[in-house]
Design a protein around this motif. Structure first.
Motif, PDB file in Angstrom:
ATOM      1  N   ARG A 155     -26.890  -1.959 123.582  1.00 44.23           N
ATOM      2  CA  ARG A 155     -26.085  -0.975 124.311  1.00 44.23           C
ATOM      3  C   ARG A 155     -24.791  -1.575 124.839  1.00 44.23           C
ATOM      4  N   GLU A 156     -24.846  -2.841 125.254  1.00 47.01           N
ATOM      5  CA  GLU A 156     -23.692  -3.506 125.848  1.00 47.01           C
ATOM      6  C   GLU A 156     -23.553  -4.896 125.245  1.00 47.01           C
ATOM      7  N   GLY A 157     -22.383  -5.494 125.467  1.00 47.89           N
ATOM      8  CA  GLY A 157     -22.160  -6.840 124.974  1.00 47.89           C
ATOM      9  C   GLY A 157     -21.466  -6.844 123.626  1.00 47.89           C
ATOM     10  N   ASP A 188     -26.677   6.651 120.182  1.00 51.33           N
ATOM     11  CA  ASP A 188     -25.260   6.370 120.411  1.00 51.33           C
ATOM     12  C   ASP A 188     -24.884   5.047 119.749  1.00 51.33           C
ATOM     13  N   ILE A 189     -23.969   5.094 118.772  1.00 50.77           N
ATOM     14  CA  ILE A 189     -23.467   3.873 118.131  1.00 50.77           C
ATOM     15  C   ILE A 189     -21.934   3.876 118.186  1.00 50.77           C
ATOM     16  N   SER A 190     -21.408   4.142 119.379  1.00 50.45           N
ATOM     17  CA  SER A 190     -19.963   4.309 119.560  1.00 50.45           C
ATOM     18  C   SER A 190     -19.215   3.010 119.811  1.00 50.45           C
ATOM     19  N   GLY A 191     -19.900   1.873 119.742  1.00 46.32           N
ATOM     20  CA  GLY A 191     -19.230   0.608 120.011  1.00 46.32           C
ATOM     21  C   GLY A 191     -18.086   0.340 119.047  1.00 46.32           C
ATOM     22  N   SER A 192     -17.060  -0.314 119.525  1.00 46.00           N
ATOM     23  CA  SER A 192     -15.871  -0.577 118.707  1.00 46.00           C
ATOM     24  C   SER A 192     -16.048  -1.845 117.877  1.00 46.00           C
ATOM     25  N   LEU A 205     -18.304  -7.088 117.065  1.00 45.38           N
ATOM     26  CA  LEU A 205     -18.938  -5.773 117.096  1.00 45.38           C
ATOM     27  C   LEU A 205     -19.485  -5.540 118.499  1.00 45.38           C
ATOM     28  N   TYR A 206     -18.987  -4.500 119.158  1.00 44.55           N
ATOM     29  CA  TYR A 206     -19.333  -4.225 120.546  1.00 44.55           C
ATOM     30  C   TYR A 206     -20.384  -3.120 120.639  1.00 44.55           C
ATOM     31  N   GLY A 207     -21.177  -3.176 121.709  1.00 45.36           N
ATOM     32  CA  GLY A 207     -22.174  -2.150 121.921  1.00 45.36           C
ATOM     33  C   GLY A 207     -21.571  -0.879 122.484  1.00 45.36           C
ATOM     34  N   PRO A 208     -22.258   0.240 122.245  1.00 46.10           N
ATOM     35  CA  PRO A 208     -23.550   0.365 121.571  1.00 46.10           C
ATOM     36  C   PRO A 208     -23.407   0.374 120.051  1.00 46.10           C
ATOM     37  N   SER A 209     -24.230  -0.445 119.378  1.00 48.22           N
ATOM     38  CA  SER A 209     -24.143  -0.580 117.926  1.00 48.22           C
ATOM     39  C   SER A 209     -25.503  -0.925 117.332  1.00 48.22           C
TER      40      SER A 209
END
Length: 212
Positions: free
Chosen positions: A161-163, A109-113, A129-133
């Motif tokens: 995943r977060e942050g 999952d790399i759906s972070g915005s 760049l936000y997680g998940p990335s």
């Protein structure tokens, strides 16, 4: 998203870089929008967004390819001071393949915005760049980018995943190359190379901030 989602930074002739945008899709006026206006499929802004990417990491080449989920939108807004705000949102997965062994991390999952503010002079940008990335140094960005990753304690192929990770870039107006880059990490970043060894989800991360 993956780090190449920082779409305000694009290659130009001669191998240099410039901070730019797609004027045809820029929405003029007003403060940063918080509604649903102006969003378009990301491939309308960047046709190659979903193309595979080869990354030098894990002692080999790792290919990042779009997985089964590819539903990302983008938006560009010209602010009153001439700065340009670029944003992404949506859902995306990726498959990562080691070229030496063929091992695969499937449907990551790399759906972070992404939110990127590009200064009107085209020489400064701040990207969140936000997680998940996924994050990794980009060779075309030169040694300054690689040094910034090292200074921030980031691996050559990282995942969170977060942050949020914030990239602040200044370009040399004479050469168009990175003059400086600062990376601020407020996330727990793991080294994806360890996941190829079957340690997915284990504690091989780099702790920054309060994210676990």
């Amino acid at each position: 998203m993956n780090r190449l989602s920082r779409l305000g930074v694009v290659l130009v002739a001669g191998g240099t870089v410039a901070l730019t945008a797609s004027p045809a899709w820029a929405h003029a006026g007003g403060t940063a929008p918080d509604d649903d206006a102006g969003w378009v499929p990301i491939e309308e802004l960047r046709p190659g967004f979903y193309d595979p990417v080869d990354i030098s990491a894990c002692g080999t080449t790792v290919t990042l390819a779009t997985g089964d989920v590819a539903d990302v939108e983008g938006r560009e807004t010209t602010l009153p001071d001439g700065d340009l705000l670029f944003e992404t949102r949506g859902e995306q997965t990726a498959d990562l393949t080691r070229q030496d062994t063929g091992e695969v991390i499937d449907e990551l999952d790399i759906s972070g915005s992404l939110s990127e503010l590009i200064a009107a002079d085209g020489l400064h940008s701040v990207s969140h760049l936000y997680g998940p990335s996924v994050v990794f140094p980009i060779p075309e960005f030169g040694p300054v980018d690689a040094a910034a990753f090292e200074a921030a304690g980031l691996p050559d192929l990282g995942y969170f995943r977060e942050g949020v990770i914030t990239f602040t870039v200044v370009l040399d107006p004479e050469t168009g190359e990175f003059a400086s880059e600062d990376i601020d990490v407020d996330a727990r970043v793991v080294d994806l190379c360890t996941w190829f060894d079957g340690d997915r989800g284990q504690a091989h991360g780099h702790d920054h901030g309060d994210h676990g």
